[in-house]
Design an enzyme around this catalytic site. Structure first.
Site, mmCIF file in Angstrom:
data_model
loop_
_atom_site.group_PDB
_atom_site.id
_atom_site.type_symbol
_atom_site.label_atom_id
_atom_site.label_comp_id
_atom_site.label_asym_id
_atom_site.label_seq_id
_atom_site.Cartn_x
_atom_site.Cartn_y
_atom_site.Cartn_z
ATOM 1 N N LYS A 143 -9.778 15.738 -23.226
ATOM 2 C CA LYS A 143 -10.999 16.055 -22.485
ATOM 3 C C LYS A 143 -11.952 14.865 -22.382
ATOM 4 O O LYS A 143 -12.483 14.589 -21.324
ATOM 5 C CB LYS A 143 -11.694 17.241 -23.149
ATOM 6 C CG LYS A 143 -12.926 17.719 -22.414
ATOM 7 C CD LYS A 143 -12.561 18.405 -21.126
ATOM 8 C CE LYS A 143 -13.775 18.847 -20.347
ATOM 9 N NZ LYS A 143 -13.419 19.065 -18.930
ATOM 10 N N CYS A 175 -9.875 12.065 -30.185
ATOM 11 C CA CYS A 175 -9.405 12.938 -31.258
ATOM 12 C C CYS A 175 -10.571 13.813 -31.690
ATOM 13 O O CYS A 175 -11.721 13.534 -31.367
ATOM 14 C CB CYS A 175 -8.938 12.115 -32.443
ATOM 15 S SG CYS A 175 -7.690 10.909 -31.992
ATOM 16 N N ASN A 219 -11.482 8.824 -35.201
ATOM 17 C CA ASN A 219 -11.437 8.941 -33.745
ATOM 18 C C ASN A 219 -11.928 7.617 -33.182
ATOM 19 O O ASN A 219 -13.033 7.185 -33.502
ATOM 20 C CB ASN A 219 -12.347 10.089 -33.280
ATOM 21 C CG ASN A 219 -12.547 10.080 -31.780
ATOM 22 O OD1 ASN A 219 -11.672 9.662 -31.033
ATOM 23 N ND2 ASN A 219 -13.705 10.533 -31.328
ATOM 24 N N GLY A 220 -11.102 6.955 -32.364
ATOM 25 C CA GLY A 220 -11.503 5.669 -31.790
ATOM 26 C C GLY A 220 -10.349 4.688 -31.835
ATOM 27 O O GLY A 220 -9.192 5.091 -31.996
ATOM 28 N N LYS A 277 -6.840 17.743 -9.441
ATOM 29 C CA LYS A 277 -6.675 18.999 -10.200
ATOM 30 C C LYS A 277 -5.202 19.391 -10.235
ATOM 31 O O LYS A 277 -4.671 19.747 -11.283
ATOM 32 C CB LYS A 277 -7.473 20.161 -9.570
ATOM 33 C CG LYS A 277 -8.965 20.128 -9.693
ATOM 34 C CD LYS A 277 -9.491 20.331 -11.081
ATOM 35 C CE LYS A 277 -9.570 19.032 -11.828
ATOM 36 N NZ LYS A 277 -10.791 18.289 -11.820
ATOM 37 N N GLU A 285 -3.053 16.963 -12.485
ATOM 38 C CA GLU A 285 -3.217 16.946 -13.936
ATOM 39 C C GLU A 285 -2.730 18.215 -14.611
ATOM 40 O O GLU A 285 -2.308 18.154 -15.761
ATOM 41 C CB GLU A 285 -4.626 16.548 -14.376
ATOM 42 C CG GLU A 285 -5.751 17.387 -13.933
ATOM 43 C CD GLU A 285 -7.101 16.831 -14.419
ATOM 44 O OE1 GLU A 285 -7.172 16.005 -15.335
ATOM 45 O OE2 GLU A 285 -8.117 17.262 -13.853
ATOM 46 N N GLU A 316 -10.497 15.368 -5.198
ATOM 47 C CA GLU A 316 -10.656 16.204 -6.393
ATOM 48 C C GLU A 316 -9.577 17.295 -6.431
ATOM 49 O O GLU A 316 -9.011 17.586 -7.493
ATOM 50 C CB GLU A 316 -12.072 16.798 -6.395
ATOM 51 C CG GLU A 316 -12.395 17.775 -7.500
ATOM 52 C CD GLU A 316 -12.266 17.201 -8.913
ATOM 53 O OE1 GLU A 316 -12.061 15.990 -9.079
ATOM 54 O OE2 GLU A 316 -12.331 17.999 -9.858
ATOM 55 N N TRP A 357 -5.199 12.646 -30.398
ATOM 56 C CA TRP A 357 -4.690 12.193 -29.108
ATOM 57 C C TRP A 357 -4.205 10.774 -29.364
ATOM 58 O O TRP A 357 -4.993 9.873 -29.658
ATOM 59 C CB TRP A 357 -5.794 12.204 -28.057
ATOM 60 C CG TRP A 357 -5.314 11.862 -26.684
ATOM 61 C CD1 TRP A 357 -4.726 12.711 -25.782
ATOM 62 C CD2 TRP A 357 -5.369 10.584 -26.041
ATOM 63 N NE1 TRP A 357 -4.410 12.028 -24.633
ATOM 64 C CE2 TRP A 357 -4.794 10.732 -24.760
ATOM 65 C CE3 TRP A 357 -5.840 9.324 -26.430
ATOM 66 C CZ2 TRP A 357 -4.677 9.674 -23.858
ATOM 67 C CZ3 TRP A 357 -5.727 8.270 -25.527
ATOM 68 C CH2 TRP A 357 -5.168 8.455 -24.261
ATOM 69 N N HIS A 405 -2.463 6.411 9.559
ATOM 70 C CA HIS A 405 -2.233 5.012 9.194
ATOM 71 C C HIS A 405 -1.199 4.878 8.077
ATOM 72 O O HIS A 405 -1.141 3.855 7.416
ATOM 73 C CB HIS A 405 -3.556 4.355 8.775
ATOM 74 C CG HIS A 405 -4.565 4.333 9.880
ATOM 75 N ND1 HIS A 405 -4.446 3.516 10.982
ATOM 76 C CD2 HIS A 405 -5.689 5.080 10.089
ATOM 77 C CE1 HIS A 405 -5.463 3.726 11.797
ATOM 78 N NE2 HIS A 405 -6.229 4.683 11.274
ATOM 79 N N ARG A 450 -9.847 17.912 -27.337
ATOM 80 C CA ARG A 450 -9.969 16.462 -27.440
ATOM 81 C C ARG A 450 -8.634 15.762 -27.676
ATOM 82 O O ARG A 450 -8.547 14.535 -27.630
ATOM 83 C CB ARG A 450 -10.921 16.095 -28.575
ATOM 84 C CG ARG A 450 -12.308 16.661 -28.412
ATOM 85 C CD ARG A 450 -13.171 16.291 -29.590
ATOM 86 N NE ARG A 450 -13.452 14.871 -29.606
ATOM 87 C CZ ARG A 450 -14.467 14.300 -28.985
ATOM 88 N NH1 ARG A 450 -15.315 15.036 -28.308
ATOM 89 N NH2 ARG A 450 -14.646 13.003 -29.043
HETATM 90 O O1 M6R Z 1 -16.496 13.195 -19.345
HETATM 91 P P1 M6R Z 1 -16.371 12.405 -18.075
HETATM 92 O O2 M6R Z 1 -16.940 13.107 -16.907
HETATM 93 O O3 M6R Z 1 -16.913 11.013 -18.207
HETATM 94 O O4 M6R Z 1 -14.813 12.280 -17.847
HETATM 95 C C1 M6R Z 1 -14.289 11.539 -16.786
HETATM 96 C C2 M6R Z 1 -12.821 11.835 -16.584
HETATM 97 O O5 M6R Z 1 -12.107 11.506 -17.734
HETATM 98 C C3 M6R Z 1 -12.584 13.315 -16.257
HETATM 99 O O6 M6R Z 1 -13.310 13.710 -15.136
HETATM 100 C C4 M6R Z 1 -11.088 13.568 -16.000
HETATM 101 O O7 M6R Z 1 -10.681 12.906 -14.844
HETATM 102 C C5 M6R Z 1 -10.819 15.073 -15.908
HETATM 103 N N1 M6R Z 1 -9.646 15.397 -16.660
HETATM 104 C C6 M6R Z 1 -10.622 15.546 -14.518
HETATM 105 O O8 M6R Z 1 -10.325 16.890 -14.453
#
Ligand code: M6R
Length: 615
Positions: A610, A2, A101-102, A492, A495, A488, A75, A511, A27
């Site tokens: 984020k 958050c 936040n937490g 992308k 998400e 990766e 969040w 396989h 966030r």
């Molecule tokens: O801040 P961090 O690099 O530790 O975050 C790790 C993941 O939460 C972050 O890479 C997440 O997978 C992204 N949304 C990917 O685009």
């Protein structure tokens, strides 16, 4: 996850708080709320489901005057995203408003105890227990707010960054931190609060990063913020200067932060390498490797811990470190590592990679590794965040703030730092010959320029994306250094477009995943010219034999793959281990354009935030 903002001073608080919330919206964006001590009515709380813009619309006809306030963008963890569960939460007496936040792990026990004493809860959040507990202590012990906060937090287990307003003590904000980030901004006769420095830098560059178990008391008119621990002992903090300008946290003419950040990569990699890669001297210098040479070069093993995109960068790091430095490297998901009872001791180096520097699982993995005596090296982006402060040493990636939830420039920054680390350690260990070293240093230095050439194909990638917006599934294939790139690329796409996608090492396709291929299945293949090129050609043939649709990422001038593929994007030639820095860019652009075609909110994809500061 958050975002928290606070203000006390001479200005009207509301505009400062709303602007701050917009900067922190990456966030979380399930609900938003604000609490103000208004000029006419005292403590007022406004909150609503949805984004900060929804909050703005909601308060349009409300009294938002006042020079002290706190605000929150959520969040959701405990309790669905609705107005009741939105922060700030108000205590039973109506005196206190609190944002958090937490996660409060023992909230059920505390809640039941308070309920037995007649406290009525309104929300289904863990957070509300904090405000009710502080209020209960205040009422029953007849104490001031600070004392009640100190006593309450002793009973709380979990992670928190909190800020509280008290209608009876209207000239102060009290804030506290444990395992969730919180920054105090120090202006002239005014104080700011933020989950990071982005809501603050417009007003002051002087900040204090709170440590765990710190309580901050921000009093109107005071020259300095006060910091105490739970025993009310004074804590001294250095005031730091943040080096962040507003342009870095705004869209700068791009429709989305993600696109801006993709296009920033040539610049961000130059920033990342500045002062570290020196082509005149054919050298890479990392101060951490100079300062901790013994610990780093004598390690028996490296273990890299990370999550998400940072974990994908770690897989590339493993290949770099093993091939250049001849050090055995393991890569672990931080979330698994922390519960795996790993065999680890003082002969091991643990590298923690995190863009935000706040990921709860990565922090917990560091904690565990530290307890077992390992030396901890951090690779982070957010300056002053929790992970760099928990490590023995490390390197910032220096790519500037990354706001888009889908990580892009942080990935290439992490891979660049891992490359520099491998070069610096390889040289120190004598495991790389001078010719290879010099070639790699030079080629690394030329990558930003080559990235610019890849980015020139943005319109072409957008055209390709139009063809594939219909797809419900995607496969991404790569080998060697490009296998993590395939993972990766798939992440992308998932998400931000919500299309199901899987990344695979290309040879593994036969396989199992090959069964999925038909004329509706787009397969993105990173098929650049490196020692695995012929193998990849065979993999592409196998896909085409089953009518799959191939989008190939090829090396400039390659005619063979181009002839087979349905679509292709060309990359400049580079050294194999540096290919991910180029091959990842078309995959970022492809995901971006498909999501835009589908009308998705690219910068704020559903259910994500984020920085993942909860388990
Ligand atoms: O801040 P961090 O690099 O530790 O975050 C790790 C993941 O939460 C972050 O890479 C997440 O997978 C992204 N949304 C990917 O685009």
């Amino acid at each position: 996850m958050c975002g928290i903002v606070g203000y006390i001073g001479r200005r009207q608080a509301y505009p400062v708080l709303i602007k701050g919330l917009k900067r922190l919206e990456y966030r979380g964006y399930d609900s938003a709320g604000v609490a103000l001590i208004t000029e006419t009515k005292g403590l007022e709380v406004y909150k609503t489901k949805g984004k900060v813009a929804d909050l703005e619309a909601y308060v349009e006809d409300k009294d938002v005057t006042g020079t002290v306030g706190i605000a929150h963008t959520r969040w959701a963890t405990h309790g669905e995203p609705n107005a009741t569960n939105a922060h700030p939460h108000i205590s039973c007496s109506g005196n206190l408003a609190l944002i958090h936040n937490g996660i409060i792990e023992n909230y059920t026990v505390l809640k039941e105890a308070l309920q037995r004493h007649g406290v009525a809860f309104k929300s289904s959040t863990d957070t509300e227990v904090l405000v009710q507990l502080i209020d209960y202590i205040q009422q029953h012990l007849k104490t001031d707010l600070l004392t009640a906060v100190r006593l309450a937090l002793r009973q709380v287990i979990g992670a928190y960054a909190i800020a509280i307003l008290d209608r009876n003590e209207p000239n102060q904000i009290i804030a506290a931190r444990k395992s969730s980030p919180l920054v105090v901004g120090i202006g002239d006769d005014e104080f700011f609060l933020g989950s990071d420095a982005s809501p603050i830098i417009e007003y002051t560059d002087k900040v204090v990063y709170l440590d765990d178990n710190d309580i901050a008391v921000l009093r109107r008119g005071a020259k300095e913020a006060e910091f105490v621990n739970f025993d009310n002992e004074k804590i001294e903090h250095d005031v730091k200067t943040v080096d962040l300008d507003l342009g870095q946290i705004e869209k700068g003419g791009y429709p989305h932060f993600m696109l801006k950040e993709i296009f920033e990569q040539p610049k961000s990699l130059r920033d990342c390498m500045r002062g570290r890669v020196n082509v005149e001297a054919n050298n890479v210098v990392l101060s951490a490797v100079i300062d901790y040479r013994k610990e780093l070069i004598n390690a028996r093993r490296y273990i890299i811990v990370a999550c998400g995109t940072s974990w994908h960068a770690s897989l590339i790091g493993k290949q770099l470190l093993e091939s250049i430095c001849q050090i055995p490297v393991e890569v672990e998901y931080a979330s698994e590592f922390r519960y795996s009872n790993p065999v680890i001791d003082s002969r091991d180096v643990v590298i923690a990679i995190s863009q935000s520097g706040e990921t709860a699982d990565t922090l917990a993995a560091i904690q565990l590794a530290k307890e077992r005596g390992a030396f901890i090296f951090g690779i982070c982006n957010a300056i002053g965040s929790s992970i760099p402060r928990a490590t023995n040493t490390g390197c910032y990636i220096h790519v500037g703030p990354e706001i888009g939830v889908a990580s892009t420039k942080a990935f290439t920054g992490q891979v660049t730092v891992l490359t520099m680390l491998a070069l610096a350690l390889g040289k120190a260990r004598g495991t790389i010959n001078n010719t290879d070293y010099v070639n790699l240093v030079r080629e690394l230095d030329s990558i930003p320029q080559k990235m610019e050439k890849v980015l020139e194909q943005n319109d072409h990638v957008r055209d390709i994306s139009r063809v594939f917006t219909y797809a419900r599934n995607f496969l991404y294939l790569g080998r060697g250094y490009n296998y993590p790139v395939a993972l990766e690329g798939a992440l992308k796409l998932k998400e931000i477009s919500y299309i199901h996608a899987e990344g695979y090492p290309a040879a593994e396709m036969k396989h199992g995943p090959i069964a999925l291929i038909d004329d509706e299945m787009p397969v993105v293949v990173v098929a650049t010219q490196n020692p695995l090129y012929d193998k990849l050609m065979s993999n592409i043939q196998e896909i085409k034999a089953r009518n799959g649709r191939v989008i190939a990422i090829v090396t400039e001038g390659d005619e063979k793959v181009k002839a087979l593929a349905d679509e292709f994007v060309e990359l400049p030639q580079t050294i194999e281990c540096l290919e991910p820095l180029l091959s990842t860019i078309p995959l970022q652009l492809l995901a971006y354009h498909i999501a835009v075609q589908k009308g998705k909110n690219v910068d704020q994809p559903r259910n994500l935030a984020k920085s993942v500061t909860v388990e």
